[in-house]
Design a protein around this motif. Structure first.
Motif, mmCIF file in Angstrom:
data_model
loop_
_atom_site.group_PDB
_atom_site.id
_atom_site.type_symbol
_atom_site.label_atom_id
_atom_site.label_comp_id
_atom_site.label_asym_id
_atom_site.label_seq_id
_atom_site.Cartn_x
_atom_site.Cartn_y
_atom_site.Cartn_z
ATOM 1 N N VAL A 173 0.838 -1.202 0.000
ATOM 2 C CA VAL A 173 0.000 0.000 0.000
ATOM 3 C C VAL A 173 0.870 1.248 0.000
ATOM 4 O O VAL A 173 0.609 2.211 -0.723
ATOM 5 C CB VAL A 173 -0.945 -0.011 1.221
ATOM 6 C CG1 VAL A 173 -1.651 1.339 1.360
ATOM 7 C CG2 VAL A 173 -1.961 -1.131 1.106
ATOM 8 N N ALA A 174 1.921 1.251 0.812
ATOM 9 C CA ALA A 174 2.800 2.415 0.900
ATOM 10 C C ALA A 174 3.455 2.711 -0.435
ATOM 11 O O ALA A 174 3.571 3.878 -0.847
ATOM 12 C CB ALA A 174 3.859 2.181 1.977
ATOM 13 N N VAL A 175 3.870 1.693 -1.128
ATOM 14 C CA VAL A 175 4.493 1.891 -2.441
ATOM 15 C C VAL A 175 3.503 2.518 -3.419
ATOM 16 O O VAL A 175 3.865 3.363 -4.244
ATOM 17 C CB VAL A 175 5.019 0.548 -2.988
ATOM 18 C CG1 VAL A 175 5.459 0.694 -4.441
ATOM 19 C CG2 VAL A 175 6.181 0.051 -2.132
ATOM 20 N N LEU A 176 2.243 2.153 -3.292
ATOM 21 C CA LEU A 176 1.224 2.675 -4.205
ATOM 22 C C LEU A 176 0.852 4.123 -3.921
ATOM 23 O O LEU A 176 0.617 4.904 -4.866
ATOM 24 C CB LEU A 176 -0.038 1.808 -4.121
ATOM 25 C CG LEU A 176 0.049 0.397 -4.713
ATOM 26 C CD1 LEU A 176 -1.203 -0.389 -4.381
ATOM 27 C CD2 LEU A 176 0.238 0.468 -6.232
ATOM 28 N N VAL A 177 0.800 4.519 -2.655
ATOM 29 C CA VAL A 177 0.201 5.816 -2.332
ATOM 30 C C VAL A 177 1.191 6.855 -1.819
ATOM 31 O O VAL A 177 0.881 8.050 -1.812
ATOM 32 C CB VAL A 177 -0.929 5.653 -1.290
ATOM 33 C CG1 VAL A 177 -1.990 4.694 -1.818
ATOM 34 C CG2 VAL A 177 -0.397 5.172 0.052
ATOM 35 N N LEU A 178 2.361 6.445 -1.358
ATOM 36 C CA LEU A 178 3.303 7.403 -0.754
ATOM 37 C C LEU A 178 4.443 7.703 -1.721
ATOM 38 O O LEU A 178 5.611 7.410 -1.459
ATOM 39 C CB LEU A 178 3.846 6.848 0.566
ATOM 40 C CG LEU A 178 2.800 6.577 1.648
ATOM 41 C CD1 LEU A 178 3.436 5.930 2.866
ATOM 42 C CD2 LEU A 178 2.090 7.875 2.045
ATOM 43 N N ARG A 179 4.096 8.309 -2.850
ATOM 44 C CA ARG A 179 5.103 8.597 -3.876
ATOM 45 C C ARG A 179 5.303 10.089 -4.115
ATOM 46 O O ARG A 179 5.957 10.480 -5.061
ATOM 47 C CB ARG A 179 4.686 7.915 -5.184
ATOM 48 C CG ARG A 179 4.726 6.396 -5.111
ATOM 49 C CD ARG A 179 4.339 5.750 -6.412
ATOM 50 N NE ARG A 179 2.921 5.933 -6.716
ATOM 51 C CZ ARG A 179 2.314 5.427 -7.783
ATOM 52 N NH1 ARG A 179 3.011 4.723 -8.663
ATOM 53 N NH2 ARG A 179 1.023 5.626 -7.985
ATOM 54 N N ASP A 180 4.746 10.915 -3.238
ATOM 55 C CA ASP A 180 4.895 12.363 -3.365
ATOM 56 C C ASP A 180 6.268 12.773 -2.823
ATOM 57 O O ASP A 180 6.531 12.702 -1.615
ATOM 58 C CB ASP A 180 3.784 13.059 -2.569
ATOM 59 C CG ASP A 180 3.780 14.563 -2.797
ATOM 60 O OD1 ASP A 180 4.793 15.098 -3.273
ATOM 61 O OD2 ASP A 180 2.753 15.195 -2.491
ATOM 62 N N ARG A 181 7.159 13.204 -3.705
ATOM 63 C CA ARG A 181 8.520 13.530 -3.278
ATOM 64 C C ARG A 181 8.543 14.685 -2.288
ATOM 65 O O ARG A 181 9.425 14.763 -1.439
ATOM 66 C CB ARG A 181 9.380 13.861 -4.494
ATOM 67 C CG ARG A 181 9.654 12.657 -5.397
ATOM 68 C CD ARG A 181 10.635 13.000 -6.487
ATOM 69 N NE ARG A 181 10.933 11.843 -7.325
ATOM 70 C CZ ARG A 181 11.785 11.865 -8.340
ATOM 71 N NH1 ARG A 181 12.415 12.998 -8.652
ATOM 72 N NH2 ARG A 181 12.011 10.782 -9.039
ATOM 73 N N ALA A 182 7.572 15.589 -2.406
ATOM 74 C CA ALA A 182 7.546 16.735 -1.495
ATOM 75 C C ALA A 182 7.310 16.294 -0.053
ATOM 76 O O ALA A 182 7.683 16.995 0.885
ATOM 77 C CB ALA A 182 6.455 17.724 -1.926
ATOM 78 N N LYS A 183 6.682 15.144 0.119
ATOM 79 C CA LYS A 183 6.369 14.653 1.464
ATOM 80 C C LYS A 183 7.197 13.421 1.831
ATOM 81 O O LYS A 183 6.953 12.784 2.850
ATOM 82 C CB LYS A 183 4.881 14.312 1.566
ATOM 83 C CG LYS A 183 3.960 15.489 1.239
ATOM 84 C CD LYS A 183 2.517 15.044 1.160
ATOM 85 C CE LYS A 183 1.606 16.195 0.711
ATOM 86 N NZ LYS A 183 0.219 15.761 0.496
ATOM 87 N N LEU A 184 8.200 13.112 1.038
ATOM 88 C CA LEU A 184 8.959 11.888 1.246
ATOM 89 C C LEU A 184 9.682 11.879 2.587
ATOM 90 O O LEU A 184 9.701 10.860 3.283
ATOM 91 C CB LEU A 184 9.964 11.698 0.110
ATOM 92 C CG LEU A 184 10.716 10.359 0.085
ATOM 93 C CD1 LEU A 184 9.728 9.207 -0.044
ATOM 94 C CD2 LEU A 184 11.728 10.336 -1.053
ATOM 95 N N VAL A 185 10.265 13.028 2.960
ATOM 96 C CA VAL A 185 10.988 13.102 4.227
ATOM 97 C C VAL A 185 10.043 12.842 5.401
ATOM 98 O O VAL A 185 10.369 12.117 6.338
ATOM 99 C CB VAL A 185 11.664 14.477 4.380
ATOM 100 C CG1 VAL A 185 12.221 14.640 5.790
ATOM 101 C CG2 VAL A 185 12.771 14.634 3.354
ATOM 102 N N VAL A 186 8.846 13.430 5.345
ATOM 103 C CA VAL A 186 7.863 13.254 6.415
ATOM 104 C C VAL A 186 7.457 11.793 6.537
ATOM 105 O O VAL A 186 7.293 11.267 7.641
ATOM 106 C CB VAL A 186 6.632 14.134 6.146
ATOM 107 C CG1 VAL A 186 5.556 13.886 7.184
ATOM 108 C CG2 VAL A 186 7.024 15.595 6.134
#
Length: 568
Positions: free
Chosen positions: A281-294
């Motif tokens: 799930v994380a691979v699918l939805v958490l791909r926003d580079r602007a929020k990657l550090v968070v």
């Protein structure tokens, strides 16, 4: 002057829509279900009761100590001690119930901030509580919400720190000083959470990019509370860590025990299933580079913390030390957008959660026994021991076989100060210069039920500076590595010479061992260590404790009094 307000450029949805209101209702349902599950498993373990004797002494004006007149930091979580003390200022609720209520409120609040922080990553999207289902599906999360321990506070601190970090990345102008103070609280929640604080501070700098001068100012503000308390700890207690860190040898590597502790937790609940599903799930939805550090910050913190827990050998309480690790790893996926790709994965997590909640338990819980390496389901063990469905107050354990009733019988007829020790499951009472009760295997409920004018210790080292500074006994389980013989207790408590005790017919403890312990107690380094916690706290004493805290923290001696009497 360092600015503590940062302008952000990615605003959250300004006006609540029907979808966002539905998301909030979903979060509310998850929180309500968790609160009900935790309340139905309410209890306070003996280790949770240990905290309360320190709180009582603090409120009585004796200082933050377990035994009046002996400055020993028996509680690992400094912040939890003082939070409970604040709750104990009111007279109408027993401290045991204060810990239940505060623990539950902290755990529920932590779940809220975890869910809401993840929600803020997906403004305007329909969400499902993917990680929240894992919390609902794992009984250890329910158990430790009201155990009397600091686990609820840990959940709140981790989640609130994450929530603040998300706000810095997604909201409008956000004040930085609350985040910095939260970061600084890490070592006060638990000493090893300095690792989480360091990772989060680095993530905050990466998100905000304040420049090196402002970064230095922020570091000073974040370090204000922990540094001030560390100076107090070294001067007041004479050590660089809580006494529990010495008792449990928190710096030694025990990888084999740690891996078993992890495998026992993961295997009991088939944790590999939700981990793999949520990773997908994380691979699918958490791909926003602007929020990657968070997103990466709590995951990295969780992995680092998990390595530390594994290295030190875990704990004897099933799952307890890995709950903060799992919380960190779950935070980025507490809720995720509902899409055609995530729906089947989340449904699979839901199926696992129901299976785990209803039917999966560790062997120690199913068979009601202490498992391999001394690991046990702490709640099941305490319920079995007290024969109470919800053991909360110290009185619930007052009749525990082998403790207070038998101690009272052994003390009958003795007047004046006594030294009571347990030898081969039998209480033996000696005349002494002060009243000392050695309660092997349990410290919390005896500490609350026995008078605070008496010194209550254990042979495992949590409330005994002598036991804490002794060497590890090979083969002991994690968290219980120390075990000091009663000869030390008798000698330290001034119960007379070995010849006098032998003449009185007390032969259950070898007189040679008592005599050897008395000789060992004259060693300068041991005498100095005892003076650091027992001598009156003058300015000179505080300064000496502070200056020699590092060397004193390294002091160890052989637990065998005969060997120790000749020096290491």
């Amino acid at each position: 002057m360092t600015s503590l307000v940062v302008d952000e450029t990615i605003p959250e949805t300004a006006r609540p829509t029907g979808r966002s209101r539905g998301n909030r209702w979903l979060i509310a349902v998850v929180i309500a279900v968790f609160a009900v599950l935790a309340w139905q498993r309410r209890w306070v373990c003996d280790d949770g009761l240990i905290v309360l004797r320190t709180v009582h002494n603090l409120l009585d004006g004796n200082g933050p100590v377990f035994n009046a007149g002996e400055r020993v930091e028996t509680n690992t979580s400094t912040l939890w001690t003082y939070v409970v003390a604040l709750g104990g200022l009111q007279p109408w609720l027993r401290l045991e119930w204060v810990t239940v209520v505060l623990g539950l409120l902290c755990a529920v609040g932590g779940l809220f901030f975890g869910l809401d922080g993840a929600r803020r990553l997906f403004p305007g999207r329909r969400i499902v509580p993917a990680g929240g289902l894992v919390v609902l599906g794992l009984p250890p999360f329910w158990d430790y919400a009201t155990s009397g321990l600091e686990t609820g506070l840990v959940t709140l601190w981790l989640s609130l720190l994450w929530w603040q970090l998300v706000r810095h990345a997604t909201a409008g102008p956000v004040r930085v000083w609350p985040t910095l103070l939260l970061i600084g609280c890490g070592p006060l929640v638990r000493p090893e959470f300095a690792l989480v604080s360091a990772v989060t501070f680095a993530a905050l700098l990466a998100v905000v990019r304040p420049g090196w001068r402002r970064s230095a100012g922020w570091l000073a503000l974040a370090g204000l509370l922990p540094v001030a308390y560390q100076v107090f700890r070294m001067g007041y207690y004479g050590l660089i860590t809580p006494n529990t860190a010495l008792a449990k040898e928190a710096t030694q590597a025990r990888w084999d025990r740690g891996w078993f502790y992890l495998a026992e937790f993961a295997g009991a609940y088939w944790l590999l299933v939700p981990v793999v599903l949520l990773l997908a799930v994380a691979v699918l939805v958490l791909r926003d580079r602007a929020k990657l550090v968070v997103v990466l910050a709590p995951a990295v913190a969780g992995l680092v913390l998990g390595l530390y827990v594994t290295r030190v050998g875990g704990d004897y309480m099933h799952a307890r030390m890995f709950l903060p690790v799992l919380t960190c790893l779950l935070l980025p996926v507490m809720v995720v957008p509902l899409t055609r790709w995530t729906t089947p994965l989340v449904l699979a997590v839901a199926a696992w959660a129901v299976t785990s909640a209803v039917g999966l338990r560790p062997v120690s819980a199913e068979q009601h026994k202490i498992g391999a390496h001394g690991i046990s389901d702490a709640r099941v063990f305490w319920v079995d021991s007290t024969h109470k469905e919800h053991p909360i107050t110290a009185d619930d354990a007052a009749g525990l076989i082998g403790y207070l009733p038998e101690l009272a019988a052994a003390r009958a007829g003795h007047t004046g100060p006594v030294v009571a020790v347990k030898v081969n499951f039998e209480w033996v009472v000696y005349p002494g210069t002060r009243t000392v009760i050695d309660t092997p295997g349990a410290l919390g409920f005896p500490g609350l039920l026995l008078p605070r004018t008496e010194t209550v210790i254990d042979d495992l080292g949590l409330a005994s500076p002598l036991a804490a500074h002794s060497d590890v006994v090979p083969g002991r389980p994690a968290g219980h590595q120390k075990e000091l013989s009663v000869a030390w207790v008798i000698a330290d408590a001034g119960a007379g010479t070995a010849a006098q005790l032998s003449a009185a017919g007390h032969e259950l403890v070898w007189s040679e061992s008592i005599a050897a312990a008395q000789r060992a107690l004259t060693r300068p380094e041991i005498r100095e260590m005892l003076d650091s916690v027992r001598a009156p706290l003058t300015f000179e004493r505080f300064r000496d404790n502070l200056l020699h805290a590092f060397g004193r923290s390294r002091l160890r001696f052989d637990p065998d009094p005969i060997a120790a009497s000749f020096g290491n």
